[in-house]
Design an enzyme around this catalytic site. Sequence first.
Site, PDB file in Angstrom:
ATOM      1  CE  LYS A  20      87.063  30.606  52.494  1.00 19.85           C
ATOM      2  NZ  LYS A  20      88.426  31.177  52.679  1.00 19.85           N
ATOM      3  CB  SER A  21      85.650  36.936  54.739  1.00 16.59           C
ATOM      4  OG  SER A  21      86.379  36.555  53.598  1.00 16.59           O
ATOM      5  NE  ARG A  25      87.738  40.023  58.760  1.00 13.01           N
ATOM      6  CZ  ARG A  25      88.316  39.389  57.742  1.00 13.01           C
ATOM      7  NH1 ARG A  25      87.893  38.160  57.396  1.00 13.01           N
ATOM      8  NH2 ARG A  25      89.293  39.966  57.067  1.00 13.01           N
ATOM      9  NE  ARG A 123      98.159  32.286  50.673  1.00 17.66           N
ATOM     10  CZ  ARG A 123      96.825  32.253  50.715  1.00 17.66           C
ATOM     11  NH1 ARG A 123      96.196  31.106  50.923  1.00 17.66           N
ATOM     12  NH2 ARG A 123      96.134  33.361  50.563  1.00 17.66           N
ATOM     13  CB  SER A 192      92.716  44.705  51.873  1.00 17.26           C
ATOM     14  OG  SER A 192      93.573  44.167  50.911  1.00 17.26           O
ATOM     15  CG  ASP A 292      88.629  35.997  47.579  1.00 17.62           C
ATOM     16  OD1 ASP A 292      89.783  35.671  47.236  1.00 17.62           O
ATOM     17  OD2 ASP A 292      88.261  36.011  48.765  1.00 17.62           O
ATOM     18  NE  ARG A 324      92.048  31.714  43.853  1.00 17.32           N
ATOM     19  CZ  ARG A 324      91.571  32.027  45.046  1.00 17.32           C
ATOM     20  NH1 ARG A 324      91.348  33.301  45.347  1.00 17.32           N
ATOM     21  NH2 ARG A 324      91.303  31.099  45.930  1.00 17.32           N
TER      22      ARG A 324
END
Length: 412
Positions: A20-21, A25, A123, A192, A292, A324
């Site tokens: 998905k990531s 993009r 968020r 990240s 994740d 989470r």
Amino acid sequence: MDITITPKKLSGPITPPPSKSQAHRLIITACLGAGVSRISNLNFSQDIRATLFCMEQLGARWEQTDGDTIQVTGIGARKSKSDSRLPRFDCGESGSTLRFLIPIALAVAGGGVFTGRGRLMERPQQPYFDLFDEKGIFYEQRDGVLTVRGELTPGDYALPGNVSSQFFTGLLCALPLLDGPSRIYPTTALESWDYIAMTMDALMGAGVVVTEPHGESGCFHVSPQAYSPIDRAVEADWSQAGFYYAANGLGNSVKILGMNAGSVQGDKIICPYYARLCGGGPVELDVSQCPDLVPPLALHAALRAGESTRLVGAARLRIKESDRLATVTSELRRLGADIEEGPDFLSIRGIAALTGGDTDSHNDHRIAMMLAMAATRTSGSVTIRDAGAVAKSYPDFWSDYARLGGVFTRTE
């Protein structure tokens, strides 16, 4: 939809769904390019459909030419355009879509009106708001609607390195569209980097070069550039593979296929982390670069009988689809796990087996998948409330689970 699972081991081959990531993009770079692009091995999850919808609002067009392939006609965007009416973007529950599109919409259309569902509009966007205050860009967030309006101009952009990589990605995609050079300064160490590397890989594939000469702590240099058409296949997702690694750590026999060991996806770190959890003794894993993976890692750790595990650097999990750190803790505890949460960590003492019981996904796809894998090692059945949350990232999860031997019933 609720799912009640009868405990049974899983076995057989599985290729995890497309990343998905990476798909977010690739779709964005294709839509910003001039001409026609092709993206194959695409999974039409809810989050990916949100990005496709939002890029349509900027003028891109796409059509499904095969089951998992789309043809994209890009907008050839180069610099900011003015329009009296701001486009409206329904981002669903996709944090990536929202944060990627905010600066892109400013660069292409002078802004936009953003909405979403679930916890999305709660968020935080403060890193953007701080930049907008500095740059004179209007923003207003009221009743779950965010409006931004103004001109994104070339120049210097400072972002804390410990915020979500999504803020960096949004700027890295938008700034090449402007008519002058820009720089992005991480003001603290980047947490990240692997996700940013995925962005730079997608940009490079579309002919956009971002120079970052001083390593992970340096600034990104972005010059005005045009996006070129792409022809790319989306890789299998290492973050989803993490759930099958967890399943194997619980005694299942799933053969994980189709993974690119040379991928820029940071979540391929599941391989050495899995090996460490399969060994003896106390284990501490830094998850700041792979948040994740926390649900499957926590599950695997919960069944390391007699061994302790700490997952650290996990503060950003509190602002995901659910909190989470809290939901991993509460739902594994419902199944008998010995787990405690801290401000930015999980502390887990492994036990021999889990019990069954009623659980809740909290409308979080990764919590639902964690609980499904947990049910392969419980003494009784496991009911997962709102198990349809998996559609956010993995629409075929339950059919794949059944194909591997999982036994469950559905209640709509």
